[in-house]
Motif scaffolding. Structure first.
Motif, PDB file in Angstrom:
ATOM      1  N   UNK A 153      -6.636 -13.682  18.861  1.00 22.19           N
ATOM      2  CA  UNK A 153      -6.718 -12.270  19.187  1.00 22.19           C
ATOM      3  C   UNK A 153      -7.647 -12.068  20.377  1.00 22.19           C
ATOM      4  N   UNK A 154      -7.191 -11.239  21.300  1.00 17.15           N
ATOM      5  CA  UNK A 154      -7.932 -10.943  22.533  1.00 17.15           C
ATOM      6  C   UNK A 154      -7.443  -9.601  23.050  1.00 17.15           C
ATOM      7  N   UNK A 155      -8.053  -9.121  24.105  1.00 17.80           N
ATOM      8  CA  UNK A 155      -7.606  -7.857  24.679  1.00 17.80           C
ATOM      9  C   UNK A 155      -6.162  -7.959  25.150  1.00 17.80           C
ATOM     10  N   UNK A 156      -5.804  -9.102  25.752  1.00 19.43           N
ATOM     11  CA  UNK A 156      -4.428  -9.276  26.232  1.00 19.43           C
ATOM     12  C   UNK A 156      -3.438  -9.310  25.068  1.00 19.43           C
ATOM     13  N   UNK A 157      -3.803  -9.999  23.992  1.00 19.95           N
ATOM     14  CA  UNK A 157      -2.921 -10.060  22.832  1.00 19.95           C
ATOM     15  C   UNK A 157      -2.789  -8.688  22.192  1.00 19.95           C
ATOM     16  N   UNK A 158      -3.896  -7.968  22.065  1.00 19.04           N
ATOM     17  CA  UNK A 158      -3.841  -6.622  21.490  1.00 19.04           C
ATOM     18  C   UNK A 158      -2.963  -5.699  22.325  1.00 19.04           C
ATOM     19  N   UNK A 159      -2.972  -5.894  23.631  1.00 19.58           N
ATOM     20  CA  UNK A 159      -2.112  -5.065  24.487  1.00 19.58           C
ATOM     21  C   UNK A 159      -0.641  -5.334  24.196  1.00 19.58           C
ATOM     22  N   UNK A 160      -0.279  -6.611  24.002  1.00 20.06           N
ATOM     23  CA  UNK A 160       1.105  -6.941  23.676  1.00 20.06           C
ATOM     24  C   UNK A 160       1.488  -6.378  22.302  1.00 20.06           C
ATOM     25  N   UNK A 161       0.575  -6.461  21.355  1.00 16.24           N
ATOM     26  CA  UNK A 161       0.846  -5.925  20.026  1.00 16.24           C
ATOM     27  C   UNK A 161       1.028  -4.410  20.070  1.00 16.24           C
ATOM     28  N   UNK A 162       0.195  -3.738  20.866  1.00 18.34           N
ATOM     29  CA  UNK A 162       0.319  -2.280  20.997  1.00 18.34           C
ATOM     30  C   UNK A 162       1.651  -1.915  21.647  1.00 18.34           C
ATOM     31  N   UNK A 163       2.031  -2.639  22.689  1.00 14.62           N
ATOM     32  CA  UNK A 163       3.298  -2.347  23.369  1.00 14.62           C
ATOM     33  C   UNK A 163       4.479  -2.587  22.431  1.00 14.62           C
ATOM     34  N   UNK A 164       4.361  -3.605  21.574  1.00 11.03           N
ATOM     35  CA  UNK A 164       5.450  -3.853  20.642  1.00 11.03           C
ATOM     36  C   UNK A 164       5.575  -2.716  19.632  1.00 11.03           C
ATOM     37  N   UNK A 165       4.448  -2.164  19.175  1.00 12.41           N
ATOM     38  CA  UNK A 165       4.509  -1.024  18.258  1.00 12.41           C
ATOM     39  C   UNK A 165       5.153   0.183  18.940  1.00 12.41           C
ATOM     40  N   UNK A 166       4.879   0.357  20.225  1.00 16.31           N
ATOM     41  CA  UNK A 166       5.532   1.435  20.982  1.00 16.31           C
ATOM     42  C   UNK A 166       7.036   1.191  21.022  1.00 16.31           C
ATOM     43  N   UNK A 167       7.428  -0.073  21.232  1.00 16.47           N
ATOM     44  CA  UNK A 167       8.854  -0.404  21.242  1.00 16.47           C
ATOM     45  C   UNK A 167       9.501  -0.094  19.900  1.00 16.47           C
ATOM     46  N   UNK A 168       8.835  -0.435  18.788  1.00 18.49           N
ATOM     47  CA  UNK A 168       9.390  -0.124  17.478  1.00 18.49           C
ATOM     48  C   UNK A 168       9.633   1.374  17.340  1.00 18.49           C
ATOM     49  N   UNK A 169       8.729   2.160  17.867  1.00 21.48           N
ATOM     50  CA  UNK A 169       8.887   3.615  17.799  1.00 21.48           C
ATOM     51  C   UNK A 169      10.121   4.070  18.546  1.00 21.48           C
ATOM     52  N   UNK A 170      10.449   3.347  19.621  1.00 16.45           N
ATOM     53  CA  UNK A 170      11.572   3.751  20.462  1.00 16.45           C
ATOM     54  C   UNK A 170      12.914   3.254  19.928  1.00 16.45           C
ATOM     55  N   UNK A 171      12.948   2.018  19.426  1.00 18.03           N
ATOM     56  CA  UNK A 171      14.245   1.427  19.062  1.00 18.03           C
ATOM     57  C   UNK A 171      14.635   1.688  17.615  1.00 18.03           C
ATOM     58  N   UNK A 172      13.689   2.075  16.781  1.00 19.83           N
ATOM     59  CA  UNK A 172      14.034   2.223  15.363  1.00 19.83           C
ATOM     60  C   UNK A 172      13.521   3.527  14.781  1.00 19.83           C
ATOM     61  N   UNK A 173      13.478   4.567  15.620  1.00 21.18           N
ATOM     62  CA  UNK A 173      13.058   5.878  15.121  1.00 21.18           C
ATOM     63  C   UNK A 173      13.967   6.292  13.972  1.00 21.18           C
ATOM     64  N   UNK A 174      13.366   6.887  12.955  1.00 18.17           N
ATOM     65  CA  UNK A 174      14.097   7.278  11.759  1.00 18.17           C
ATOM     66  C   UNK A 174      13.978   8.778  11.590  1.00 18.17           C
TER      67      UNK A 174
END
Length: 540
Positions: A358-379
């Protein structure tokens, strides 16, 4: 750890979906209008027809829905071409409830239970009877019962079928036959029929099978004429229904073998946690797994692809679409397609991540992936009451505590969550981060089901061991990319996530036979339990 206390926890959700009856019927009619009838389409049609039949049977609406289900079962088992026009007319003349609730058939959606497994089971048993009475246990038993009936008829045995719906506590079901069902049973009995009770499982308790068998006995059927057809070998001593062993051994029971209907190049079976030997150098590094409830997985002969069961029919289609969208955004391996309910994926060469990465760079990727989940699988808007009930029940059962009445799990941005934000589900391939296993888990029969994106944010914090400053950074990065400030609601989700995973690991540990696996699960159970305890002071 008491296994009794483990079974009292909540980890399985009520996965029912509410929709209009017309929408459900139109989906079946549309699929019927397609010109080709290969096995993939026939399985889809059988699932849809069985689902529709269950809807009408549960409402005791007289219809010919069973004829539609039987037609697709006959086509699947015997190659009898369905009469599209006749079936369409039947469907269009049926009553249509305004609102319906449907539950996923778990074996078809999650556990690679192929309908033809039951045809193979009947062929292997070769029943010696002139007449068979088939009783499917709703919901999945409706379609499976139709397949059993079709195979019996192919073997020259006259057969008829009904379906029943047990009620009550999952570990202590009860089945009450209607007057018309009782008449059917007594008529079949008078003609010398053998009775076949058909369902997936049995599950942890065995109570659905037992309740139907005992309902038949109460109606006059001798125990020796009742046969249970299920999908797994049963150890009666381990069933949790009251007096399960004494009740189960009164009946004959047989199970399917499975593993026959696979993608062409599926070779090495890496289900039940076996995939870990290809990912980790030594067993000491293996993450825990509820091995008996893992989805089936296979490697191709050249080890370049992995096949993962994602569901027959629309269940697999929806999962595949999520995987494609994740791949298009650069976050996952792009699937090659679907075959026999399995998604095919390339094996990516990369390093499996660890919490220490875990690092700032890894956290950024994890945050961006959560944003993607919001976009591709909105319910659509989701009710949080069942998830909150899970949280309160498990906290009260495990800790003896009552959570504050004002504690709520806000549903601001409902999604189909990833649900597996663990480090070992991430790969670093030459500096590029890939999220594997990203399609199915947020929409299976475990909690949370459709949920606010805060579930995946909380899962990230818990699974990566992110400290307070890292949590603040993760939420800032997520807010920067999405415009959504999840800070005010993520704390309740941290507790909900930790409590669910605690309950999951405790129940899994009570169910597995392997000592090493049980130790891994108990290790994680303690870790999640300590995390939940640390959160009480912040929320209570």
């Amino acid at each position: 750890m008491s296994s009794d206390s483990a079974w009292n926890l909540l980890v399985f959700r009520d996965a029912k979906t509410a929709l209009s009856g017309r929408t459900l019927l139109n989906g079946l009619v549309y699929q019927l209008s397609c010109p080709t009838f290969d096995r993939t389409r026939l399985v889809d049609l059988l699932l849809r027809a069985g689902e529709w039949e269950c809807v009408l049977e549960d409402r005791q609406l007289r219809s010919s829905a069973n004829r539609v289900t039987d037609a697709f079962a006959d086509a699947l088992v015997s190659g009898i071409q369905p009469d599209i026009r006749a079936l369409t007319r039947l469907l269009q003349g049926m009553p249509v409830p305004e609102k319906v609730e449907v539950s996923p058939p778990e074996g078809f959606a999650y556990y690679a239970l192929h309908p033809l497994d039951y045809a193979d089971l009947v062929q292997r048993l070769n029943p010696q009877t002139a007449l068979a009475a088939v009783i499917g246990i709703r919901s999945i038993g409706t379609a499976l019962g139709a397949v059993v009936k079709a195979r019996l008829q192919k073997q020259g045995i006259r057969a008829d079928r009904i379906s029943v719906r047990p009620h009550g506590h999952p570990y202590d079901r009860c089945t009450q036959l209607t007057s018309s069902q009782q008449l059917w049973v007594t008529t079949m009995l008078a003609q010398g029929a053998k009775f076949f009770v058909v369902d997936e499982g049995p599950g942890i308790s065995g109570s659905s099978f037992l309740s139907v068998g005992e309902a038949l006995v109460r109606t006059g059927v001798p125990e020796g004429q009742i046969v249970f057809l299920g999908s797994r070998r049963v150890e009666p001593d381990k069933l949790t229904a009251p007096s399960a062993r004494e009740r189960w051994v009164r009946f004959h029971s047989f199970h399917t073998e499975g593993g026959r209907y696979l993608p062409t190049d599926a070779d090495a079976n890496v289900s039940g946690g076996a995939w870990r030997q290809f990912v980790f150098r030594k067993q000491e590094e293996w993450p825990s797994s509820w091995v008996t409830l893992e989805r089936q997985k296979y490697l191709s002969a050249d080890r370049s692809r992995i096949f993962k069961f994602e569901g027959f029919g629309r269940f697999g289609t929806e999962a595949n679409e999520r995987a494609v969208q994740a791949a298009d955004a650069g976050f996952g391996p792009r699937p090659f397609g679907m075959c026999e309910g399995f998604g095919a994926y390339p094996m990516i060469q990369g390093r499996t991540l660890l919490p220490s990465d875990v690092s700032a760079d890894v956290l950024e990727q994890l945050a961006k992936y959560c944003v993607l989940r919001r976009e591709i699988s909105a319910n659509s808007e989701v009710d949080s009451s069942e998830l909150e009930r899970m949280l309160r029940h498990n906290v009260a059962t495990e800790f003896g505590l009552d959570l504050p009445r004002d504690l709520e799990l806000d549903m601001v941005h409902p999604v189909i969550a990833d649900g597996r934000m663990l480090p070992h589900k991430w790969l670093n391939a030459d500096g590029k981060f890939f999220k594997v296993d990203n399609a199915c888990h947020g929409d299976d029969h475990f909690f949370p089901g459709p949920v606010d994106i805060a579930w995946d944010l909380a899962g990230t914090v818990v699974e990566w061991g992110v400290d307070n400053s890292g949590t603040d950074l993760l939420l800032r990065l997520y807010r920067r990319e999405s415009g959504d400030d999840a800070t005010g609601r993520v704390h309740a989700y941290l507790l909900a996530y930790a409590v669910f995973r605690m309950a999951f690991c405790k129940m899994a540990a009570a169910s597995v036979a392997c000592t090493l696996e049980r130790d891994r699960l108990l290790r994680d159970y303690q870790r999640y339990r300590l995390k939940a305890e640390s959160l009480f002071s912040l929320l209570c």
